[in-house]
Scaffold this active site. Structure first.
Site, PDB file in Angstrom:
ATOM      1  N   GLY A 136       0.798  -1.219   0.000  1.00 46.65           N
ATOM      2  CA  GLY A 136       0.000   0.000   0.000  1.00 46.65           C
ATOM      3  C   GLY A 136       0.825   1.260   0.000  1.00 46.65           C
ATOM      4  O   GLY A 136       0.332   2.340  -0.332  1.00 46.65           O
ATOM      5  N   GLY A 147       8.876  22.922  10.052  1.00 44.81           N
ATOM      6  CA  GLY A 147       8.439  22.802   8.665  1.00 44.81           C
ATOM      7  C   GLY A 147       7.153  23.569   8.470  1.00 44.81           C
ATOM      8  O   GLY A 147       6.322  23.648   9.385  1.00 44.81           O
ATOM      9  N   GLY A 148       6.967  24.129   7.282  1.00 44.62           N
ATOM     10  CA  GLY A 148       5.783  24.942   7.032  1.00 44.62           C
ATOM     11  C   GLY A 148       5.093  24.622   5.738  1.00 44.62           C
ATOM     12  O   GLY A 148       4.452  25.483   5.138  1.00 44.62           O
ATOM     13  N   GLY A 150      10.336  17.883   4.578  1.00 44.64           N
ATOM     14  CA  GLY A 150      10.470  17.394   3.213  1.00 44.64           C
ATOM     15  C   GLY A 150      10.634  15.888   3.161  1.00 44.64           C
ATOM     16  O   GLY A 150      10.654  15.201   4.177  1.00 44.64           O
ATOM     17  N   HIS A 200     -27.223  25.388  -8.247  1.00 46.12           N
ATOM     18  CA  HIS A 200     -27.280  26.281  -7.086  1.00 46.12           C
ATOM     19  C   HIS A 200     -28.007  25.554  -5.954  1.00 46.12           C
ATOM     20  O   HIS A 200     -28.992  24.876  -6.193  1.00 46.12           O
ATOM     21  CB  HIS A 200     -28.034  27.565  -7.432  1.00 46.12           C
TER      22      HIS A 200
END
Length: 462
Positions: A45, A182-183, A270, A444
């Site tokens: 997987g 990290g961003g 990363g 809609h």
């Protein structure tokens, strides 16, 4: 399972890695009458099923439920105090993930003419791979070995415990204070998720803004959404250091900055490909400076009988790019259908809440290209469906080539954005003019109905 042997077992094809591309390719090859060996060293997987899309989006759903429950009064619904049972959240995630993994496993185990080998694969020559005591040989070899989290060189990191996108999934309690280095996409999804579970969360990003590949208005909106939920965001963290403390650790983001005391540290800076221990040199397969396997437009490596699919080839880092890689390889090999990587349009989503759906180029990329373009933008506060649902954060934006009328790119950042982006993506794929969409009647009330409106209100890109 085949017994170990010093004599090579011969197959028509070997598939290394059972991620999103490997198993379906094995299915196509065996259906065509070929004998196939599939090698997997851990869980079938791949990242998506075990550590990526399936488990994380399951957690995102639980976090959304908690968030909505806390907002119940806004909708006239009394919920009382809201608590999160992280053990039950994890159990739900594990159940969904394991059902998916076991489904792929059962498929492979029941596949005629397919033999699954468990263990780490290494080339011994261009046609031969060793797995434990087994030697396997084939005319064609397909690599689907995926990637893993990068562990950055941070002073003091070796002295403290830290989490990656894999180990964080094993938490069955809510952290007191989760600090995320990290961003980008993985960092941001975990940040919002754990804040909604009840943790204090701080995001520490080296660059000047979050999600730096996006346009600046997207980055700004992401930060506003996260900070509105009580997440602390620190950018410009150019000298991160950590020190162990009795109750956890202290992280200093940059010289002279105040240290941040945390209980749990998540590294999300990363990914890197799993190509460094495959013996690729024995096969003569070329990699680039970052370790990605170099492939052509049909995913063939520099060695004619070896292909690379999925995260290890640097052509995309998503489940959908990996599966599309399988489709491209199968089409060329089995269907006499010359499909190419360069034909596909870049598309992906960021699954914070509300989600960001993206297709094609950013406005900034179009501006840098120098071509004449039109751009349209509408805040979600002017989308009736978003107002009705009480979810009006974000905006939608589309950029169009002013000379050809083709859509160049779009961002639908708001409730339903991950679904609504596809009507734009499909028109782009058809290479139809934007007027095809702008003149189409939509249902809609939906989020998608405002996309034609945006396309009717465009102005020249400055």
């Amino acid at each position: 399972m085949t017994e170990g042997s010093s004599e090579a077992q011969t197959f028509d094809a070997i598939v290394v890695g059972a991620g999103q591309a490997g198993p379906p390719l094995a299915g196509r090859l065996t259906a065509a009458g070929q004998r196939v060996a599939v090698i997997e060293r851990q869980h079938v997987g791949g990242t998506c099923v075990n550590y990526g899309c399936i488990p994380t989006k399951t957690l995102v759903a639980s976090a959304h439920a908690a968030h909505l429950a806390r907002r119940g009064a806004e909708y006239g619904v009394g919920t009382g105090p809201v608590s999160v049972d992280m053990a039950k959240v994890k159990a739900r995630k594990d159940d969904i993930m394991l059902k998916d993994r076991n489904g792929v496993q059962s498929w492979l185990d029941g596949m005629d003419n397919c033999t699954v080998f468990r263990g780490h694969a290494r080339f011994t020559d261009p046609h031969t791979i060793r797995v434990g005591d087994d030697l396997l040989r084939a005319d064609r070899i397909f690599l689907n070995v995926g990637g893993r989290a990068v562990v950055p060189d941070i002073p003091g990191l070796s002295e403290v415990e830290y989490l990656t996108n894999v180990s964080v999934l094993e938490l069955d309690t809510v952290p007191q204070h989760l600090v995320i280095v990290g961003g980008s996409y993985i960092a941001l999804e975990f940040a919002q998720m754990y804040r909604r579970f009840g943790a204090r969360v701080t995001v520490v990003e080296r660059g000047p803004r979050l999600a730096s590949r996006e346009d600046e208005d997207v980055s700004t909106t992401i930060r506003e959404i996260l900070e509105a939920e009580g997440i602390d965001v620190i950018t410009g963290a150019d000298d991160v250091r950590v020190v162990k403390r009795d109750s956890g650790f202290e992280l200093t983001p940059s010289a002279g900055a105040a240290p941040i005391a945390g209980s749990h540290l998540l590294l999300a800076v990363g990914r890197q490909p799993n190509t460094d221990d495959l013996g690729l040199e024995a096969a003569g397969v070329r990699t680039d400076a970052r370790g990605y396997i170099v492939v052509d437009d049909q995913l063939r490596t520099n060695v004619e009988h070896i292909w690379a699919m999925g995260d290890c080839n640097g052509k995309g880092a998503f489940t959908h790019t990996s599966y599309n890689d399988f489709e491209i390889v199968a089409a060329n090999l089995l269907d006499d259908d010359p499909r190419r990587v360069s034909d596909r349009i870049t598309t992906y989503a960021l699954y914070i809440d509300p989600p960001l759906g993206r297709a094609g180029l950013t406005v900034d990329q179009v501006r840098k290209s120098g071509r004449k373009a039109l751009v349209g933008k509408r805040p979600m506060t002017r989308v009736g469906r978003a107002v009705e649902k009480g979810e009006t954060q974000g905006f939608m934006k589309v950029v169009v080539d002013a000379e050809t009328d083709e859509i160049l790119g779009a961002a639908v950042f708001g409730v339903g954005g991950d679904e609504a982006i596809h009507c734009i993506l499909d028109v782009m794929s058809a290479k139809a003019p934007y007027t095809t969409l702008s003149r189409t009647m939509h249902i809609h009330p939906t989020v998608s109905e405002l996309i034609p409106t945006v396309l009717q209100e465009m102005s020249p890109l400055d």
